[in-house]
Design an enzyme around this catalytic site. Structure first.
Site, PDB file in Angstrom:
ATOM      1  N   LYS A 235       0.826  -1.213   0.000  1.00 24.43           N
ATOM      2  CA  LYS A 235       0.000   0.000   0.000  1.00 24.43           C
ATOM      3  C   LYS A 235       0.862   1.267   0.000  1.00 24.43           C
ATOM      4  CE  LYS A 235      -3.857  -2.285  -0.035  1.00 24.43           C
ATOM      5  NZ  LYS A 235      -3.364  -3.643  -0.349  1.00 24.43           N
TER       6      LYS A 235
HETATM    7  C1  LIG Z   1      -9.366  -3.311  -1.989  1.00 19.82           C
HETATM    8  C2  LIG Z   1      -8.800  -4.040  -0.812  1.00 19.82           C
HETATM    9  N1  LIG Z   1      -9.625  -4.386   0.186  1.00 19.82           N
HETATM   10  C3  LIG Z   1      -9.178  -5.016   1.282  1.00 19.82           C
HETATM   11  C4  LIG Z   1      -7.849  -5.340   1.420  1.00 19.82           C
HETATM   12  C5  LIG Z   1      -7.424  -6.092   2.630  1.00 19.82           C
HETATM   13  O1  LIG Z   1      -6.369  -5.492   3.328  1.00 19.82           O
HETATM   14  P1  LIG Z   1      -5.332  -6.389   4.141  1.00 19.82           P
HETATM   15  O2  LIG Z   1      -4.496  -7.127   3.177  1.00 19.82           O
HETATM   16  O3  LIG Z   1      -4.569  -5.383   4.954  1.00 19.82           O
HETATM   17  O4  LIG Z   1      -6.144  -7.296   5.006  1.00 19.82           O
HETATM   18  C6  LIG Z   1      -6.945  -4.999   0.415  1.00 19.82           C
HETATM   19  C7  LIG Z   1      -5.524  -5.332   0.517  1.00 19.82           C
HETATM   20  O5  LIG Z   1      -4.913  -5.893  -0.339  1.00 19.82           O
HETATM   21  C8  LIG Z   1      -7.433  -4.338  -0.740  1.00 19.82           C
HETATM   22  O6  LIG Z   1      -6.621  -3.998  -1.745  1.00 19.82           O
END
Ligand SMILES: Cc1ncc(COP(=O)(O)O)c(C=O)c1O
Length: 380
Positions: free
Chosen positions: A183
């Site tokens: 990110k």
């Molecule tokens: C659009 C979206 N939603 C949710 C997530 C979930 O985040 P995390 O990987 O921190 O659980 C991500 C991460 O890749 C994402 O890109």
């Protein structure tokens, strides 16, 4: 041969690395002062709204849905063109994810289709800002308010983006961010949930850690089960070191995106993203390959050129899990087509301008018709 160019890479400075060393030596490595400091800094960024940190942007979505009152028998409307976490969290709270197609221009949820999909069972909407391009918040919130729906913004990719000059996270209902390594700012793994007001903070904290509510020196009570979703101080210290660099990161990403548009060979027939240098944080630079190009062959050929290419994402309603719930091919033609052809090209703050030129040159080479014929994916 120049070094391999990945599609993304975190940018952690030496001061942050030293800061992490201090945390490790401090005797307190899980949730503590660094998490509280990170939450305070994030709250300032979000215009003073309450913010709580979690160990992922999936946990934030799940807890956001619970706090929004979503559960058994409810429907949650979202886009099929996202990381599968977006819909999985609806299942986790025993709700039914309801997909609607995307706008092929923005690749985000089509808000006209979204409104048509609202039923008496609809409780919440999860909009996703794919690649950091914000969903139209005016329209979204107008519909949600008029139809009395909660919104849990999946802004996992949108930290640093804004809507009409207001940072994503500084307004709206619930807003969920991810600080996964890819990110725009990272804590290795982690997430933050922006809350609509202070009244939900105690339940948010309880749902983050086993449902436990503490009081006084020794009081402890549990009214409902919660997760094990707390962020460590080690991770929070990384995030604290990243946050002051956000503006520089975003500007650099925008400059690199601009260079892609300048250097791109439009005769190749790829669909380019929306050219926005104001609101998007350019979390990813994604193009959709022409229909006749076989994506796996393209990715392999780019790797041979020393360039990493990602896939974000296949349309998730076509995964077996969602097919079992009744979703079918052909229901969302835009998301399906984009999901089949989309590729993520390298874009991260430490990339040089010359790296963009190198990517554009490699794409041209790989997509040149003779090359594709050699790979057997263009009919003669
Ligand atoms: C659009 C979206 N939603 C949710 C997530 C979930 O985040 P995390 O990987 O921190 O659980 C991500 C991460 O890749 C994402 O890109």
């Amino acid at each position: 041969m120049p070094d391999f160019l990945p599609f993304t890479r975190p940018d952690i400075d030496e001061a942050t690395i030293a800061g992490v060393g201090e945390v490790l030596r401090s005797g307190w490595i899980t949730s503590g002062p660094q998490v509280r400091a990170f939450e305070a800094a994030l709250s300032r960024y979000c215009g003073g709204r309450p913010v709580r940190c979690f160990n992922s942007g999936t946990a934030t979505l799940e807890v956001g849905l619970r706090l929004a009152g979503v559960g058994e028998g409810h429907e949650v409307i979202t886009t099929p063109l996202s990381w599968v976490a977006t819909a999985n969290v609806a299942l986790e709270v025993r709700a039914r994810p309801v997909f609607v197609d995307v706008d092929p221009h923005t690749r985000n949820i089509d808000l006209n289709e979204m409104e048509k999909a609202i039923t008496p069972a609809t409780r919440a909407i999860i909009p996703v800002d794919l690649a950091g391009l914000p969903v139209d918040r005016d329209r979204l919130n107008e519909i949600a308010n008029r139809r009395k729906l909660r919104v849990v913004e999946d802004a996992a990719q949108a930290f640093g983006a804004n809507w009409r000059g207001r940072p994503i996270g500084s307004f709206g209902d619930f807003v969920s961010f991810s600080f996964h390594a890819n990110k725009n700012i990272t804590s290795a793994e982690g997430g933050a949930l922006v809350l609509p007001d202070e009244s939900v903070v105690p339940r948010c904290e309880a749902l983050r850690l086993q449902g436990v509510a503490r009081s006084g020196e020794d009081g402890m009570e549990v009214e409902e089960p919660g997760g094990k979703f707390n962020l460590t101080d080690v991770a929070a210290r990384i995030g604290l070191g990243q946050l002051p660099q956000l503006e520089r990161f975003t500007q650099r990403r925008r400059a690199l995106a601009r260079r892609y548009f300048e250097r791109w060979d439009r005769s190749l027939g790829c669909e380019l993203p929306v050219e926005d240098y104001e609101q998007s944080n350019w979390h990813m630079f994604q193009v959709v390959l022409p229909a006749h190009v076989e994506r796996a062959g393209f990715i392999a050929a780019m790797r041979e050129q020393g360039i990493g290419v990602g896939v974000h994402y296949p349309a998730m309603h076509l995964f077996k899990l969602y097919r079992r719930l009744g979703w079918r091919e052909g229901q969302f033609p835009h998301a399906e087509r984009i999901g089949r052809g989309i590729v993520t090209l390298p874009l991260f703050p430490r990339m040089a301008d010359a790296d963009v030129d190198r990517v554009c040159e490699a794409v041209r080479k790989v997509l040149a018709p003779a090359q594709m014929r050699k790979m057997g994916s263009v009919p003669n």
